[in-house]
Design a protein around this motif. Structure first.
Motif, mmCIF file in Angstrom:
data_model
loop_
_atom_site.group_PDB
_atom_site.id
_atom_site.type_symbol
_atom_site.label_atom_id
_atom_site.label_comp_id
_atom_site.label_asym_id
_atom_site.label_seq_id
_atom_site.Cartn_x
_atom_site.Cartn_y
_atom_site.Cartn_z
ATOM 1 N N TYR A 271 27.442 4.242 18.347
ATOM 2 C CA TYR A 271 27.067 2.853 18.617
ATOM 3 C C TYR A 271 26.206 2.261 17.504
ATOM 4 C CZ TYR A 271 22.300 3.962 20.110
ATOM 5 O OH TYR A 271 20.996 4.355 20.133
ATOM 6 N N GLU A 272 25.558 3.112 16.713
ATOM 7 C CA GLU A 272 24.739 2.605 15.615
ATOM 8 C C GLU A 272 25.573 2.074 14.451
ATOM 9 O OE1 GLU A 272 22.144 5.869 14.807
ATOM 10 O OE2 GLU A 272 20.783 5.328 16.429
ATOM 11 N N LEU A 273 26.895 2.208 14.531
ATOM 12 C CA LEU A 273 27.771 1.661 13.498
ATOM 13 C C LEU A 273 27.949 0.152 13.655
ATOM 14 C CD1 LEU A 273 30.547 4.399 13.291
ATOM 15 C CD2 LEU A 273 28.467 4.161 11.925
ATOM 16 N N LEU A 274 27.546 -0.385 14.786
ATOM 17 C CA LEU A 274 27.575 -1.832 14.986
ATOM 18 C C LEU A 274 26.328 -2.409 14.327
ATOM 19 C CD1 LEU A 274 28.880 -4.312 16.326
ATOM 20 C CD2 LEU A 274 27.468 -3.836 18.325
ATOM 21 N N LYS A 275 26.530 -3.263 13.330
ATOM 22 C CA LYS A 275 25.413 -3.785 12.546
ATOM 23 C C LYS A 275 25.532 -5.285 12.381
ATOM 24 C CE LYS A 275 24.853 0.466 9.886
ATOM 25 N NZ LYS A 275 24.832 1.047 8.545
ATOM 26 N N ARG A 276 24.420 -5.906 12.008
ATOM 27 C CA ARG A 276 24.363 -7.335 11.700
ATOM 28 C C ARG A 276 24.282 -7.482 10.179
ATOM 29 N NH1 ARG A 276 22.499 -11.895 14.512
ATOM 30 N NH2 ARG A 276 21.702 -10.605 16.198
ATOM 31 N N PHE B 80 37.432 -6.324 26.155
ATOM 32 C CA PHE B 80 36.514 -6.298 25.025
ATOM 33 C C PHE B 80 35.135 -5.777 25.443
ATOM 34 C CE2 PHE B 80 39.059 -9.990 23.010
ATOM 35 C CZ PHE B 80 40.077 -9.110 22.660
ATOM 36 N N ALA B 81 34.669 -6.172 26.615
ATOM 37 C CA ALA B 81 33.384 -5.666 27.109
ATOM 38 C C ALA B 81 33.467 -4.169 27.378
ATOM 39 C CB ALA B 81 32.967 -6.424 28.368
ATOM 40 N N THR B 82 34.604 -3.714 27.880
ATOM 41 C CA THR B 82 34.799 -2.285 28.121
ATOM 42 C C THR B 82 34.796 -1.515 26.803
ATOM 43 O OG1 THR B 82 36.063 -2.731 30.132
ATOM 44 C CG2 THR B 82 36.327 -0.556 29.144
ATOM 45 N N ALA B 83 35.452 -2.056 25.785
ATOM 46 C CA ALA B 83 35.458 -1.392 24.475
ATOM 47 C C ALA B 83 34.036 -1.303 23.916
ATOM 48 C CB ALA B 83 36.374 -2.144 23.510
ATOM 49 N N ALA B 84 33.261 -2.381 24.053
ATOM 50 C CA ALA B 84 31.877 -2.358 23.584
ATOM 51 C C ALA B 84 31.049 -1.352 24.389
ATOM 52 C CB ALA B 84 31.257 -3.747 23.675
ATOM 53 N N ALA B 85 31.297 -1.290 25.694
ATOM 54 C CA ALA B 85 30.582 -0.327 26.536
ATOM 55 C C ALA B 85 30.941 1.102 26.150
ATOM 56 C CB ALA B 85 30.907 -0.581 28.007
ATOM 57 N N MET B 86 32.196 1.334 25.812
ATOM 58 C CA MET B 86 32.603 2.675 25.390
ATOM 59 C C MET B 86 31.962 3.038 24.050
ATOM 60 S SD MET B 86 36.520 2.682 26.740
ATOM 61 C CE MET B 86 36.874 4.401 26.403
ATOM 62 N N LEU B 87 31.799 2.057 23.170
ATOM 63 C CA LEU B 87 31.082 2.308 21.919
ATOM 64 C C LEU B 87 29.638 2.682 22.217
ATOM 65 C CD1 LEU B 87 30.912 2.211 18.778
ATOM 66 C CD2 LEU B 87 30.133 -0.151 19.062
#
Length: 185
Positions: free
Chosen positions: A140-145, A127-134
């Motif tokens: 990466y700006e598609l990750l939002k709160r 999961f950390a690798t997937a986040a790092a690849m994002l």
């Protein structure tokens, strides 16, 4: 299966695990601590197979999931350097090491866990690798709160024009109702 499908599944699971184990508020309600069933449900997002999580693994998932959420939240809030530092710490702690594996009767596929690590560390490494690849991509700006009050959930904006503001229609509706009530005397 497209190569990016597995990455997307892992990224969706990473966000779901982070939300489940790190967010304090979910859709207007305080969120309870994660349990074995919720962790197993998140893991099925990535593998589509059942995973048996025991109490020891749950404790590792709780700690690692909170760290993953903290890193993802920093990224979603625009603190990219701090989020990257947290992801690097998590990658080191989980001993993430990409390697190809092939279970009997299956095609080759990429795992991100070093041999001999625990179930939780293996999944957290993926999961950390997937986040790092994002983070390493232009998306990466598609990750939002979520912008709703009393909701700390993170999400990946899947809209065509990338203007999604809420994690769900429930949060969107709560926000609209609150705005309407504030306007009406």
């Amino acid at each position: 299966m497209d190569a990016t499908d597995h990455l997307r599944d892992s990224l969706d699971a990473a966000v779901a695990l982070g939300n489940r184990l790190g967010a304090q508020w979910s859709r207007g309600r305080p969120q309870s601590a994660g349990d074995i069933e919720s962790v197993e449900a998140v893991l099925r997002l990535s593998t589509k197979l059942s995973q048996d999580v025991d109490d020891r693994a749950l404790a590792e998932f709780l700690a690692g999931g909170a760290r993953l959420y903290a890193a993802l939240a920093l990224l979603a809030d625009g603190s990219v350097d701090a989020g990257a530092a947290r992801l690097n710490e998590l990658l080191a702690a989980t001993q993430a090491a990409p390697r190809l594996t092939r279970p009997a009767g299956s095609p080759w596929h990429l795992h991100f866990a070093a041999p001999g690590v625990s179930l939780a560390h293996g999944w957290l490494a993926e999961f950390a690798t997937a986040a790092a690849m994002l983070l390493g991509s232009s998306e990466y700006e598609l990750l939002k709160r979520c912008e709703a009050d009393r909701c700390d959930l993170l999400f990946l904006d899947a809209t065509r024009n990338h203007t999604q503001r809420f994690c769900s229609t429930a949060c969107q509706n709560r926000t609209k109702v609150a705005a309407f009530r504030a306007r009406v005397p």
